[in-house]
Design an enzyme around this catalytic site. Structure first.
Site, PDB file in Angstrom:
ATOM      1  CE  LYS A  89      -3.875   2.108   2.577  1.00  0.00           C
ATOM      2  NZ  LYS A  89      -4.798   1.951   3.721  1.00  0.00           N
ATOM      3  CB  SER A  91      -8.136   4.121   2.920  1.00  0.00           C
ATOM      4  OG  SER A  91      -7.295   3.401   3.815  1.00  0.00           O
ATOM      5  CB  SER A 111      -8.939   1.487   5.848  1.00  0.00           C
ATOM      6  OG  SER A 111      -9.617   2.712   5.809  1.00  0.00           O
TER       7      SER A 111
END
Length: 492
Positions: A79, A159, A183
């Site tokens: 990420k 997210s 998330s």
């Protein structure tokens, strides 16, 4: 040979150990898959094919010498919130510009220490603020899933939308993710993948771009519960560079996935039934309860009476911490800079152009609730509510070993469907924020598809530092659900 990209992490490591294929072969297969899919899904914001191939060759050499690590040669996605040495890290924000760290985050460093390699950096909501991956500076991520016969583009959740989309579309064996209010778990539920947020402090936050420091926690998104356990085993561990990192020894998470849940007591909170929740979510919850009973667990109704205050408290605490953390992005030391006529104008211009609308909204909320005259009324009160929520869980865990709830209040929605209504977007986290406020481990796993063919997930919440029970219950539910649905690769 089997399509290498469809293998689970456990299967891939086993195949490399048996010399059925090499790390370089599976890495090349993923690089080819990313080249075909990423123009359609936008899951990766940076790809590192040459670096991945070089690391794969090194892994193959180590394996040949009998020096393979626990994740040797496994291609993963990272990420874009994790600092990666020599590879651009932006938190999907314009304000960081072309920032390229000279150091490695502890979590990604732990994975690389154990032999994993990086295929690239994964898209996300800007600074991890969002539930649909539509706030990214690089544009939204598209889910590989489709709704019925529609062509509308669906959100993979946020997210960690890039992480979830990449794992679901077979663009990596697993991915790092972060969870501040859901998330990891919401994107996992939306994409038919598995995601765990461990106990606060299990994974070091050092080298992860901060959103809300008392809530943020790293974890994996993977294809199976076992894969998630294997990834968390490497990601977790004490780190003296992070003052919130826990010194506790790590149990064997993978072994916990083989454990029977016979004799365990699983709590079902009445407060997780919310107005307007689709019948399919309620039905799946009841099915999950039945599966747990069939596996030998006892079901006990429990009360988490302050649950209804969790979202309001979260949306005071998280923006307050964000406004403090994001003050450092001022165009002076690193990242993007937009010049002005004086210092204040440079600050204003840089932050106005560098931060997206959602991040600006949360900074403004956070600054307001921390301001003189409002601190006690909002921030202090929210922290008191947070303690009540944590106490609810402590009371419940006096008589239950784990808690079973839905993961999300709906299946994935289309991009743009909720973008104009921040409150509707925030309600996506209604089942997940409580675990962050209380610092507890929680896992989302896919358990069914709705009438339009979209994945629906269940959530298992455990006691602090008891990821083992979370993995045991989740693995039992995974086995009972037998979830085999995959998104059709419509981009090929």
């Amino acid at each position: 040979m089997t399509n290498l990209t469809t293998l689970t992490l456990a299967e891939a490591l086993d195949g490399m150990e048996k010399k059925s294929f090499s790390s370089l072969e599976i890495t090349n297969a993923f690089i080819d898959a990313i080249d075909k899919a990423n123009p359609h899904l936008n899951a990766y914001v940076v790809t590192t094919p040459e670096l991945a191939r070089e690391r794969a060759k090194q892994s193959d050499a180590k394996r040949a010498q009998g020096k393979a690590g626990a994740l040797e040669g496994a291609p993963l996605g990272i990420k874009d919130l994790f600092c990666t040495e020599g590879v651009r890290t932006t938190a999907a924000s314009g304000v960081l510009g072309e920032f390229t760290p000279t150091y490695e985050s502890t979590v990604s460093g732990n994975l690389f220490r154990d032999g994993a390699l990086m295929l690239g950096k994964l898209n996300m909501d800007e600074f991890a603020m969002g539930s649909s991956n539509e706030t990214s500076h690089f544009g939204p991520v598209v889910s590989p899933w489709r709704r019925g016969n529609e062509d509308s583009k669906l959100t993979p959740g946020g997210s960690s939308g890039g992480s979830a989309s990449a794992v679901a579309a077979d663009l990596c064996l697993g991915a790092t993710a972060t969870d501040t209010g859901g998330s990891i778990r919401q994107p996992a539920a939306f994409t038919g993948t598995v995601g765990i947020k461990p106990t606060y402090g299990r994974c070091s936050r050092w080298g992860i771009v901060a959103f809300a420091s008392s809530l943020d926690q790293a974890g994996p998104i993977a294809k199976t519960v076992e894969d998630a356990a294997m990834l968390l085993q490497s990601m977790a561990g004490h780190d003296p560079k992070d003052s919130t990192s826990l010194p506790n020894a790590l149990p064997d998470f993978r072994a916990a996935t083989q454990r029977s849940i016979k004799g365990m007591t699983i709590g079902v909170p009445e407060e997780y039934r919310v107005d307007g929740m689709p019948q399919e979510i309620e039905d799946l919850w009841q099915q999950g309860i039945a599966w747990a009973k069939d596996a030998g667990a006892t079901i006990k109704p429990i009360s988490l009476k302050h649950t209804k205050y969790a979202l309001p408290a979260y949306y005071i605490v998280a923006p307050a911490e964000a406004s403090s953390n994001l003050a450092r992005y001022d165009g002076m030391r690193y990242g993007a800079r937009v010049s002005g006529k004086d210092l204040n104008a440079t600050y204003e211009n840089t932050r106005a152009s560098g931060f997206g609308a959602e991040v600006q909204r949360r900074i403004l909320i956070g600054t307001y609730v921390l301001s003189a005259g409002y601190y006690d009324a909002y921030y202090l009160r929210a922290q008191k509510v947070r303690q009540r929520i944590a106490q609810d869980f402590r009371d419940a865990f006096g008589s239950v070993d784990a808690i079973l709830t839905p993961a999300t209040p709906s299946a994935a929605f289309a991009l743009g469907e909720k973008g104009d209504d921040p409150v509707a977007m925030y309600l996506n986290d209604i089942f997940t924020v409580t675990a962050n406020l209380a610092g507890l481990p929680a896992l989302a796993l896919p358990a069914a598809v709705d009438k339009q063919g979209l994945p629906l997930g269940l959530q298992v919440i455990g006691k602090a530092l008891d990821e083992e029970s979370v993995f045991a219950v989740s693995a039992a539910l995974e086995k009972a659900a037998g979830f085999r649905a995959k998104a059709a690769k419509w981009w090929l």
